[in-house]
Write an enzyme that holds these catalytic residues in place. Sequence first.
Site, PDB file in Angstrom:
ATOM      1  N   ARG A  30      53.145 -77.317  -0.542  1.00 30.69           N
ATOM      2  CA  ARG A  30      52.875 -78.694  -0.964  1.00 30.69           C
ATOM      3  C   ARG A  30      51.594 -79.223  -0.324  1.00 30.69           C
ATOM      4  O   ARG A  30      51.334 -78.982   0.866  1.00 30.69           O
ATOM      5  CB  ARG A  30      54.051 -79.606  -0.619  1.00 30.69           C
ATOM      6  CG  ARG A  30      55.315 -79.185  -1.353  1.00 30.69           C
ATOM      7  CD  ARG A  30      56.388 -80.250  -1.415  1.00 30.69           C
ATOM      8  NE  ARG A  30      57.619 -79.647  -1.944  1.00 30.69           N
ATOM      9  CZ  ARG A  30      57.853 -79.393  -3.232  1.00 30.69           C
ATOM     10  NH1 ARG A  30      56.962 -79.726  -4.143  1.00 30.69           N
ATOM     11  NH2 ARG A  30      58.978 -78.816  -3.623  1.00 30.69           N
ATOM     12  N   ASP A  31      50.804 -79.942  -1.140  1.00 33.33           N
ATOM     13  CA  ASP A  31      49.592 -80.561  -0.622  1.00 33.33           C
ATOM     14  C   ASP A  31      49.962 -81.617   0.413  1.00 33.33           C
ATOM     15  O   ASP A  31      50.915 -82.375   0.244  1.00 33.33           O
ATOM     16  CB  ASP A  31      48.806 -81.199  -1.786  1.00 33.33           C
ATOM     17  CG  ASP A  31      47.375 -81.513  -1.408  1.00 33.33           C
ATOM     18  OD1 ASP A  31      46.465 -80.826  -1.898  1.00 33.33           O
ATOM     19  OD2 ASP A  31      47.164 -82.462  -0.602  1.00 33.33           O
ATOM     20  N   ILE A  32      49.193 -81.684   1.481  1.00 33.68           N
ATOM     21  CA  ILE A  32      49.492 -82.614   2.580  1.00 33.68           C
ATOM     22  C   ILE A  32      49.246 -84.069   2.166  1.00 33.68           C
ATOM     23  O   ILE A  32      49.809 -84.993   2.765  1.00 33.68           O
ATOM     24  CB  ILE A  32      48.645 -82.245   3.825  1.00 33.68           C
ATOM     25  CG1 ILE A  32      49.294 -82.751   5.099  1.00 33.68           C
ATOM     26  CG2 ILE A  32      47.212 -82.715   3.702  1.00 33.68           C
ATOM     27  CD1 ILE A  32      48.710 -82.138   6.363  1.00 33.68           C
ATOM     28  N   ASN A  88      39.138 -76.638  -8.265  1.00 33.78           N
ATOM     29  CA  ASN A  88      37.845 -77.238  -7.943  1.00 33.78           C
ATOM     30  C   ASN A  88      36.916 -76.155  -7.427  1.00 33.78           C
ATOM     31  O   ASN A  88      37.306 -75.340  -6.576  1.00 33.78           O
ATOM     32  CB  ASN A  88      38.008 -78.340  -6.889  1.00 33.78           C
ATOM     33  CG  ASN A  88      38.703 -79.562  -7.440  1.00 33.78           C
ATOM     34  OD1 ASN A  88      38.443 -79.975  -8.574  1.00 33.78           O
ATOM     35  ND2 ASN A  88      39.592 -80.147  -6.669  1.00 33.78           N
ATOM     36  N   GLU A  96      36.950 -79.121  -1.193  1.00 38.97           N
ATOM     37  CA  GLU A  96      36.926 -79.418   0.248  1.00 38.97           C
ATOM     38  C   GLU A  96      37.314 -78.213   1.089  1.00 38.97           C
ATOM     39  O   GLU A  96      36.852 -78.074   2.220  1.00 38.97           O
ATOM     40  CB  GLU A  96      37.890 -80.575   0.553  1.00 38.97           C
ATOM     41  CG  GLU A  96      37.418 -81.918  -0.002  1.00 38.97           C
ATOM     42  CD  GLU A  96      38.450 -83.019   0.185  1.00 38.97           C
ATOM     43  OE1 GLU A  96      39.583 -82.721   0.634  1.00 38.97           O
ATOM     44  OE2 GLU A  96      38.122 -84.176  -0.127  1.00 38.97           O
ATOM     45  N   VAL A  97      38.204 -77.395   0.564  1.00 40.24           N
ATOM     46  CA  VAL A  97      38.668 -76.215   1.309  1.00 40.24           C
ATOM     47  C   VAL A  97      38.155 -74.977   0.573  1.00 40.24           C
ATOM     48  O   VAL A  97      38.496 -74.750  -0.596  1.00 40.24           O
ATOM     49  CB  VAL A  97      40.207 -76.190   1.426  1.00 40.24           C
ATOM     50  CG1 VAL A  97      40.656 -74.938   2.155  1.00 40.24           C
ATOM     51  CG2 VAL A  97      40.711 -77.444   2.147  1.00 40.24           C
ATOM     52  N   HIS A 101      41.987 -71.941  -4.478  1.00 41.16           N
ATOM     53  CA  HIS A 101      43.321 -72.520  -4.658  1.00 41.16           C
ATOM     54  C   HIS A 101      43.388 -73.284  -5.962  1.00 41.16           C
ATOM     55  O   HIS A 101      42.422 -73.927  -6.375  1.00 41.16           O
ATOM     56  CB  HIS A 101      43.692 -73.451  -3.488  1.00 41.16           C
ATOM     57  CG  HIS A 101      42.706 -74.559  -3.257  1.00 41.16           C
ATOM     58  ND1 HIS A 101      41.538 -74.372  -2.558  1.00 41.16           N
ATOM     59  CD2 HIS A 101      42.722 -75.849  -3.643  1.00 41.16           C
ATOM     60  CE1 HIS A 101      40.872 -75.519  -2.512  1.00 41.16           C
ATOM     61  NE2 HIS A 101      41.563 -76.433  -3.170  1.00 41.16           N
ATOM     62  N   HIS A 103      45.529 -76.323  -7.958  1.00 41.26           N
ATOM     63  CA  HIS A 103      46.422 -77.468  -7.747  1.00 41.26           C
ATOM     64  C   HIS A 103      47.389 -77.539  -8.935  1.00 41.26           C
ATOM     65  O   HIS A 103      46.934 -77.668 -10.078  1.00 41.26           O
ATOM     66  CB  HIS A 103      45.638 -78.783  -7.737  1.00 41.26           C
ATOM     67  CG  HIS A 103      44.619 -78.918  -6.653  1.00 41.26           C
ATOM     68  ND1 HIS A 103      44.778 -79.756  -5.570  1.00 41.26           N
ATOM     69  CD2 HIS A 103      43.397 -78.350  -6.488  1.00 41.26           C
ATOM     70  CE1 HIS A 103      43.712 -79.701  -4.787  1.00 41.26           C
ATOM     71  NE2 HIS A 103      42.847 -78.855  -5.327  1.00 41.26           N
TER      72      HIS A 103
HETATM   73  P1  5GP Z   1      40.063 -79.214  -2.858  1.00 44.08           P
HETATM   74  O1  5GP Z   1      39.433 -80.574  -2.819  1.00 44.08           O
HETATM   75  O2  5GP Z   1      39.360 -78.238  -1.965  1.00 44.08           O
HETATM   76  O3  5GP Z   1      40.265 -78.692  -4.270  1.00 44.08           O
HETATM   77  O4  5GP Z   1      41.554 -79.405  -2.327  1.00 44.08           O
HETATM   78  C1  5GP Z   1      41.925 -79.253  -1.009  1.00 44.08           C
HETATM   79  C2  5GP Z   1      43.314 -79.818  -0.873  1.00 44.08           C
HETATM   80  O5  5GP Z   1      43.869 -79.376   0.345  1.00 44.08           O
HETATM   81  C3  5GP Z   1      43.367 -81.354  -0.854  1.00 44.08           C
HETATM   82  O6  5GP Z   1      44.165 -81.810  -1.955  1.00 44.08           O
HETATM   83  C4  5GP Z   1      44.003 -81.682   0.497  1.00 44.08           C
HETATM   84  O7  5GP Z   1      44.882 -82.777   0.447  1.00 44.08           O
HETATM   85  C5  5GP Z   1      44.700 -80.392   0.855  1.00 44.08           C
HETATM   86  N1  5GP Z   1      44.824 -80.156   2.295  1.00 44.08           N
HETATM   87  C6  5GP Z   1      43.840 -80.333   3.235  1.00 44.08           C
HETATM   88  N2  5GP Z   1      44.307 -79.989   4.449  1.00 44.08           N
HETATM   89  C7  5GP Z   1      45.593 -79.560   4.269  1.00 44.08           C
HETATM   90  C8  5GP Z   1      46.607 -79.058   5.166  1.00 44.08           C
HETATM   91  O8  5GP Z   1      46.411 -78.923   6.372  1.00 44.08           O
HETATM   92  N3  5GP Z   1      47.810 -78.734   4.611  1.00 44.08           N
HETATM   93  C9  5GP Z   1      48.063 -78.866   3.276  1.00 44.08           C
HETATM   94  N4  5GP Z   1      49.298 -78.528   2.842  1.00 44.08           N
HETATM   95  N5  5GP Z   1      47.139 -79.331   2.406  1.00 44.08           N
HETATM   96  C10 5GP Z   1      45.920 -79.665   2.901  1.00 44.08           C
END
Ligand code: 5GP
Length: 117
Positions: A30-32, A88, A96-97, A101, A103
Site C-alpha cells: 500500500r502507498d504510504i 510515472n 519521485e521514486v 512501479h 500505481h
Molecule cells: P511516483 O511519484 O514515483 O510515481 O510514486 C512514488 C509513490 O511512492 C508515491 O505515491 C508515494 O506516496 C509513495 N511512497 C513514498 N515513500 C514511501 C514509503 O516509504 N512507503 C510506501 N509504502 N510508499 C511510499
Amino acid sequence: MDNDCLFCRIVAGEIPAAVVHETETTLAFRDIDPKAPVHVLVIPKAHHTDVVALVLADPAAAADVLGAAAAVAEAEGLRGDGFRLIFNNGGYAGQEVFHAHGHVLGGRPLGPMLARS
Ligand code: 5GP
Ligand code: ZN
C-alpha cells in the site's frame, strides 16, 4: 539491490510496508500516502529505474508486474467498477521514486485522466 533506493530497501525488509501481494519477482504494497481508497504500488523486486528500463532489461519481469497488478485489482475488488494503473516515468510525469512501479488506484470514481493546465 541499490542500497540508496527506498523500494529496494522495502524488498529487503529494511523498511516496513503493508504488503498485499508477493511473487518470486514482484512485490505489491500500500502507498504510504494514498490518493484513493485503494492505492497499491506494484514493483519488480529487481532494481530498474523506471518501466522503460525494466521492459528493456527484463521483459518477462515487466509482464510479471502487469500480472501482479491484475491480481491486486482482483483481490481488492476493483475489477467490477474499474480502476487505474499508472506508471510515472521521469520528470514531466512527476516520478519521485526511481525504482519502477505501477500505481493501482481505485475504490471511487477517479475523475478525468489528467488535470488540465
Ligand atoms: P511516483 O511519484 O514515483 O510515481 O510514486 C512514488 C509513490 O511512492 C508515491 O505515491 C508515494 O506516496 C509513495 N511512497 C513514498 N515513500 C514511501 C514509503 O516509504 N512507503 C510506501 N509504502 N510508499 C511510499
Ligand atoms: Zn530499487
